[in-house]
Design an enzyme around this catalytic site. Sequence first.
Site, PDB file in Angstrom:
ATOM      1  N   GLU A  25      -2.778 -29.249 -17.525  1.00 57.21           N
ATOM      2  CA  GLU A  25      -1.663 -28.413 -17.093  1.00 57.21           C
ATOM      3  C   GLU A  25      -0.380 -29.210 -16.856  1.00 57.21           C
ATOM      4  OE1 GLU A  25      -5.341 -26.209 -16.544  1.00 57.21           O
ATOM      5  OE2 GLU A  25      -4.720 -28.206 -15.835  1.00 57.21           O
ATOM      6  N   PHE A  70      -3.583 -23.098 -11.164  1.00 52.23           N
ATOM      7  CA  PHE A  70      -3.319 -24.360 -11.846  1.00 52.23           C
ATOM      8  C   PHE A  70      -1.821 -24.662 -11.900  1.00 52.23           C
ATOM      9  CE2 PHE A  70      -7.374 -23.268 -14.388  1.00 52.23           C
ATOM     10  CZ  PHE A  70      -8.162 -23.708 -13.338  1.00 52.23           C
ATOM     11  N   ARG A 104      -3.652  -9.255 -16.772  1.00 50.46           N
ATOM     12  CA  ARG A 104      -4.093  -9.407 -18.153  1.00 50.46           C
ATOM     13  C   ARG A 104      -5.223  -8.427 -18.463  1.00 50.46           C
ATOM     14  NH1 ARG A 104      -9.231 -11.887 -17.706  1.00 50.46           N
ATOM     15  NH2 ARG A 104      -9.344 -11.252 -19.863  1.00 50.46           N
TER      16      ARG A 104
END
Length: 333
Positions: A77, A102, A185
Amino acid sequence: MSQATAQKPRLKTSAMIASIAGEGQATRSAPFGHALVELAKQRAEVVGMTADLGKYTDLHIFAKAFPERYYQMGMAEQLLMGAAAGMAHEGAQPFVTTYAVFASRRAYDFIHQTIAEDNLDVKIVCALPGLTTGYGPSHQAAEDLALFRAMPNLTVIDPCDAHEIEQIVPAIADHRGPVYMRLLRGNVPLVLDQYGYRFELGRAKLLRDGAEVLIISTGIMTMRALDVAKELEQDRVDVAVLHVPTIKPLDTVTILREARRSGRLVVVAENHTTIGGLGEAVATTLLSSGVTPPFRQIALPDAFLDAGALPTLHDRYGISTNAMVDTIKGWLS
């Protein structure tokens, strides 16, 4: 193993399911991914970047449509954010996806130093915000808004539903500078289309009016607030809902206008810890302006949250519709 044990059906866990759609609720599949494809058709500078989570942030749809503009950075990341900064310096407009934990915890310094400090045009779009996964503290981003509100130059957005996400994508593309957006999502509920809603960056919108309670909400808590208002209407409790999708910059003018109306309990509802999110932002706005209505918060506790199925966890931590109804009734009694 006994025959009875062998024939016992396996129970499926919903711990990792990120969709918060209720049974029978209208949904739209992968609104972010499809909206980004439509944007990229018009803008050659748009690129998609992720850290091994394209499928789980709906960026795989973009990858299929524009494979030459899709960058898979692997499980790194910090590298993802640094590379996005480099792409932005060269004139690209990166849309970067990962999980909210993250971005906010693992890659915070890279966002701060390589993207925000230079005010680069990078859009950071992150799935599993707040309590939208049951996988426990490693995946639950209960403090992301607090962290990113504190970062200079960064616009912070928490959308309610698929209708709003589809409008946010082109809106943040038009905004020059870094953006952090929470992402819903998969099969995302459709709610705001029923209210003739249009997203405007930096603007709060009154979705329904009411004389007794004002719920100031953001993200998925707006759809919950609208359900709560309908439930309490049956008990002759008149509830207004003010949706605040942009956490930073905050629409203080609209918030103060609604909070100044006398005789209403003001409740801030958010899918985030009580510390550092919309609740504290609203409280600071009210107090610094001398506006002091009765004020309450519905939010996640300042704690490491449990793992488990989302409906159970939402009830446990007070952010389900039923829990909110009971809580507000208690405050009014």
